[in-house]
Design a protein around this motif. Structure first.
Motif, mmCIF file in Angstrom:
data_model
loop_
_atom_site.group_PDB
_atom_site.id
_atom_site.type_symbol
_atom_site.label_atom_id
_atom_site.label_comp_id
_atom_site.label_asym_id
_atom_site.label_seq_id
_atom_site.Cartn_x
_atom_site.Cartn_y
_atom_site.Cartn_z
ATOM 1 N N LYS A 130 0.847 -1.178 0.000
ATOM 2 C CA LYS A 130 0.000 0.000 0.000
ATOM 3 C C LYS A 130 0.892 1.241 0.000
ATOM 4 O O LYS A 130 1.479 1.609 1.013
ATOM 5 C CB LYS A 130 -0.927 0.003 1.227
ATOM 6 C CG LYS A 130 -2.008 -1.063 1.167
ATOM 7 C CD LYS A 130 -2.983 -0.768 0.028
ATOM 8 C CE LYS A 130 -4.012 -1.850 -0.120
ATOM 9 N NZ LYS A 130 -4.955 -1.568 -1.222
ATOM 10 N N GLU A 131 0.996 1.883 -1.148
ATOM 11 C CA GLU A 131 1.962 2.962 -1.319
ATOM 12 C C GLU A 131 1.430 4.328 -0.918
ATOM 13 O O GLU A 131 2.201 5.269 -0.740
ATOM 14 C CB GLU A 131 2.438 2.993 -2.772
ATOM 15 C CG GLU A 131 3.166 1.713 -3.189
ATOM 16 C CD GLU A 131 3.629 1.747 -4.632
ATOM 17 O OE1 GLU A 131 3.300 2.731 -5.337
ATOM 18 O OE2 GLU A 131 4.306 0.798 -5.054
ATOM 19 N N THR A 132 0.119 4.455 -0.804
ATOM 20 C CA THR A 132 -0.458 5.756 -0.439
ATOM 21 C C THR A 132 -1.494 5.581 0.671
ATOM 22 O O THR A 132 -2.038 4.499 0.872
ATOM 23 C CB THR A 132 -1.138 6.420 -1.650
ATOM 24 O OG1 THR A 132 -2.199 5.577 -2.126
ATOM 25 C CG2 THR A 132 -0.143 6.654 -2.774
ATOM 26 N N GLY A 133 -1.750 6.662 1.381
ATOM 27 C CA GLY A 133 -2.786 6.663 2.405
ATOM 28 C C GLY A 133 -2.263 6.221 3.761
ATOM 29 O O GLY A 133 -1.254 5.535 3.880
ATOM 30 N N SER A 134 -2.982 6.611 4.793
ATOM 31 C CA SER A 134 -2.603 6.250 6.151
ATOM 32 C C SER A 134 -3.164 4.879 6.506
ATOM 33 O O SER A 134 -4.066 4.360 5.851
ATOM 34 C CB SER A 134 -3.109 7.305 7.137
ATOM 35 O OG SER A 134 -4.509 7.447 7.018
ATOM 36 N N PHE A 135 -2.627 4.293 7.577
ATOM 37 C CA PHE A 135 -3.020 2.964 8.012
ATOM 38 C C PHE A 135 -3.848 3.021 9.290
ATOM 39 O O PHE A 135 -3.579 3.833 10.184
ATOM 40 C CB PHE A 135 -1.790 2.098 8.271
ATOM 41 C CG PHE A 135 -0.995 1.774 7.043
ATOM 42 C CD1 PHE A 135 -1.591 1.170 5.944
ATOM 43 C CD2 PHE A 135 0.362 2.069 6.977
ATOM 44 C CE1 PHE A 135 -0.856 0.873 4.808
ATOM 45 C CE2 PHE A 135 1.110 1.768 5.848
ATOM 46 C CZ PHE A 135 0.496 1.176 4.758
ATOM 47 N N GLY A 136 -4.815 2.131 9.367
ATOM 48 C CA GLY A 136 -5.582 1.955 10.584
ATOM 49 C C GLY A 136 -5.758 0.477 10.870
ATOM 50 O O GLY A 136 -6.059 -0.303 9.963
ATOM 51 N N VAL A 137 -5.545 0.081 12.113
ATOM 52 C CA VAL A 137 -5.683 -1.318 12.520
ATOM 53 C C VAL A 137 -6.557 -1.379 13.753
ATOM 54 O O VAL A 137 -6.388 -0.602 14.686
ATOM 55 C CB VAL A 137 -4.303 -1.955 12.812
ATOM 56 C CG1 VAL A 137 -4.467 -3.404 13.276
ATOM 57 C CG2 VAL A 137 -3.393 -1.881 11.584
ATOM 58 N N LYS A 216 -18.360 0.965 14.240
ATOM 59 C CA LYS A 216 -18.455 1.936 13.146
ATOM 60 C C LYS A 216 -17.740 3.238 13.505
ATOM 61 O O LYS A 216 -17.057 3.835 12.660
ATOM 62 C CB LYS A 216 -19.916 2.224 12.825
ATOM 63 C CG LYS A 216 -20.660 1.074 12.168
ATOM 64 C CD LYS A 216 -22.112 1.457 11.925
ATOM 65 C CE LYS A 216 -22.905 0.360 11.241
ATOM 66 N NZ LYS A 216 -24.313 0.746 11.010
ATOM 67 N N GLN A 217 -17.883 3.680 14.748
ATOM 68 C CA GLN A 217 -17.230 4.912 15.185
ATOM 69 C C GLN A 217 -15.719 4.800 15.113
ATOM 70 O O GLN A 217 -15.025 5.728 14.667
ATOM 71 C CB GLN A 217 -17.664 5.262 16.605
ATOM 72 C CG GLN A 217 -19.110 5.706 16.743
ATOM 73 C CD GLN A 217 -19.528 5.890 18.195
ATOM 74 O OE1 GLN A 217 -18.702 5.937 19.099
ATOM 75 N NE2 GLN A 217 -20.840 5.994 18.422
ATOM 76 N N VAL A 218 -15.193 3.656 15.555
ATOM 77 C CA VAL A 218 -13.736 3.474 15.526
ATOM 78 C C VAL A 218 -13.231 3.427 14.090
ATOM 79 O O VAL A 218 -12.225 4.067 13.750
ATOM 80 C CB VAL A 218 -13.345 2.187 16.285
ATOM 81 C CG1 VAL A 218 -11.869 1.862 16.045
ATOM 82 C CG2 VAL A 218 -13.604 2.357 17.770
ATOM 83 N N VAL A 219 -13.907 2.675 13.237
ATOM 84 C CA VAL A 219 -13.487 2.583 11.839
ATOM 85 C C VAL A 219 -13.440 3.974 11.202
ATOM 86 O O VAL A 219 -12.530 4.289 10.424
ATOM 87 C CB VAL A 219 -14.420 1.641 11.056
ATOM 88 C CG1 VAL A 219 -14.189 1.762 9.548
ATOM 89 C CG2 VAL A 219 -14.195 0.188 11.494
ATOM 90 N N ALA A 220 -14.394 4.816 11.553
ATOM 91 C CA ALA A 220 -14.430 6.175 11.004
ATOM 92 C C ALA A 220 -13.232 7.008 11.447
ATOM 93 O O ALA A 220 -12.859 7.980 10.770
ATOM 94 C CB ALA A 220 -15.728 6.869 11.409
ATOM 95 N N GLN A 221 -12.610 6.632 12.576
ATOM 96 C CA GLN A 221 -11.458 7.379 13.090
ATOM 97 C C GLN A 221 -10.128 6.892 12.510
ATOM 98 O O GLN A 221 -9.103 7.551 12.695
ATOM 99 C CB GLN A 221 -11.386 7.250 14.616
ATOM 100 C CG GLN A 221 -12.550 7.853 15.363
ATOM 101 C CD GLN A 221 -12.434 7.609 16.854
ATOM 102 O OE1 GLN A 221 -11.480 8.032 17.509
ATOM 103 N NE2 GLN A 221 -13.416 6.916 17.416
ATOM 104 N N LEU A 222 -10.149 5.749 11.876
ATOM 105 C CA LEU A 222 -8.905 5.174 11.382
ATOM 106 C C LEU A 222 -8.580 5.719 9.999
ATOM 107 O O LEU A 222 -9.276 6.576 9.467
ATOM 108 C CB LEU A 222 -9.015 3.645 11.375
ATOM 109 C CG LEU A 222 -9.274 3.003 12.753
ATOM 110 C CD1 LEU A 222 -9.397 1.491 12.634
ATOM 111 C CD2 LEU A 222 -8.176 3.366 13.745
ATOM 112 N N GLY A 223 -7.498 5.213 9.393
ATOM 113 C CA GLY A 223 -7.005 5.779 8.151
ATOM 114 C C GLY A 223 -7.764 5.320 6.919
ATOM 115 O O GLY A 223 -8.831 4.697 6.994
ATOM 116 N N GLU A 224 -7.160 5.621 5.756
ATOM 117 C CA GLU A 224 -7.783 5.237 4.488
ATOM 118 C C GLU A 224 -7.674 3.742 4.221
ATOM 119 O O GLU A 224 -8.472 3.170 3.480
ATOM 120 C CB GLU A 224 -7.132 5.990 3.326
ATOM 121 C CG GLU A 224 -7.365 7.480 3.335
ATOM 122 C CD GLU A 224 -6.261 8.265 4.021
ATOM 123 O OE1 GLU A 224 -6.062 9.428 3.655
ATOM 124 O OE2 GLU A 224 -5.586 7.695 4.910
#
Length: 306
Positions: A130-137, A216-224
């Protein structure tokens, strides 16, 4: 009863899955519980992928009228297992490469363990493509899994400590959430380790009355780019007794499948792993739940394309 035993009027998931790594969703098996043993847990999760594949054969139906979703609109492939008999570190490397290949082809890896130590290898293989965008886990788990390595070796309690110290994750504004964690299962030192690193903490007591809403709230706070990691011990043992470390309390089976459907529906979710199903402890009820979780995730992915 195999998928072939059902008539053409009731097609099942097993008939729809092809072999290979070019699906919209690609199953990968990680049949290792060495990391669980290193962490002092009960072994048996190595059999998880094989048992889930047995149940998948007769899971259905492909056209779900309740949700108006047709699974035939997506391709589901089985990319096979990481070969057994390897040293755990080599198994992680092979898993990393398998995940990376699937992501590079545009597929969504759905990795079935095996121990939770798989999760850092999965994250690494995903991030490297994944070369672009921020990460969320998001780690859906009764435990934090940020324990230090043992004699320099990874184990089932350490994958997210590795993630929180990973240069790629940090350089791409990585965000991390601990979801459904239980205070009785997590040391104060490890809890502080997370809060000091701005981890989004969602304990069970906070989310239990509206698990899906909080998810859903947490996913909305994470990256692309989002990775959902699901440790089955987050589910109450009343619904999932066959896990390496069963819990008397936890989220419900309904919560688990709701999360899987939502994760599948969200285009930001690009990889999903499921850990700690231990059929040596109990295989039928828990195995069917795991299979249903995969089915609902696939329904969600098909919904993306509608």
């Amino acid at each position: 009863m195999l998928a072939s035993s059902y008539g053409t009027d009731d097609p099942r998931l097993g008939k729809h899955i092809t072999q290979g790594v070019d699906g919209d969703i690609v199953i990968i098996g990680f049949p290792y519980d060495d990391g669980v043993a290193r962490n002092g847990g009960r072994v048996g999760a190595a059999r998880g992928p094989a048992v889930v594949r047995e149940f998948i054969q007769k899971m259905g139906t492909l056209v779900n009228m309740e949700f108006n979703v047709d699974l035939r609109t997506i391709k589901i492939s089985d990319g096979g297992d990481v070969p057994s008999g390897l040293e755990l570190e080599e198994a992680h490397e092979q898993l990393r490469q398998k995940v990376s290949e699937v992501v590079s082809r545009g597929g969504i890896p759905f990795v079935i363990g095996g121990g939770n130590d798989q999760s850092f290898a999965n994250a690494s293989g995903w991030m490297m493509k994944k070369e672009t965008g921020s990460f969320g886990v998001i780690n859906i788990d009764a435990h934090l899994d940020v324990r230090p390595l043992k004699e320099g070796k990874v184990h089932s309690g350490s994958p997210f400590r590795l993630l929180l110290n990973d240069d790629t994750f940090l350089s791409r504004s990585g965000k991390f959430s601990e979801f459904a964690v239980q205070g009785s299962q997590c040391s104060s030192e490890h809890w502080s380790y997370c809060t000091e690193r701005n981890v989004i903490m969602k304990p069970l007591s906070e989310i239990k009355r509206d698990v899906l809403g909080h998810f859903k709230q947490v996913v909305a706070q994470l990256g692309e780019n989002i990775f959902v990691s699901f440790d089955l011990d987050s589910v109450s043992s009343a619904d999932a007794p066959g896990v390496s470390c069963p819990a008397n309390i936890g989220i419900s089976a309904q919560d688990a499948i709701d999360i899987c459907f939502e994760a599948g529906s969200n285009s930001k979710v690009q990889i999903f792993d499921l850990s700690e199903f231990n059929p040596s402890i109990e295989h039928y009820r828990t195995g069917r739940l795991v299979t249903l979780m995969f089915y609902y995730f696939a329904l969600g992915v098909a919904k993306r394309k509608q």
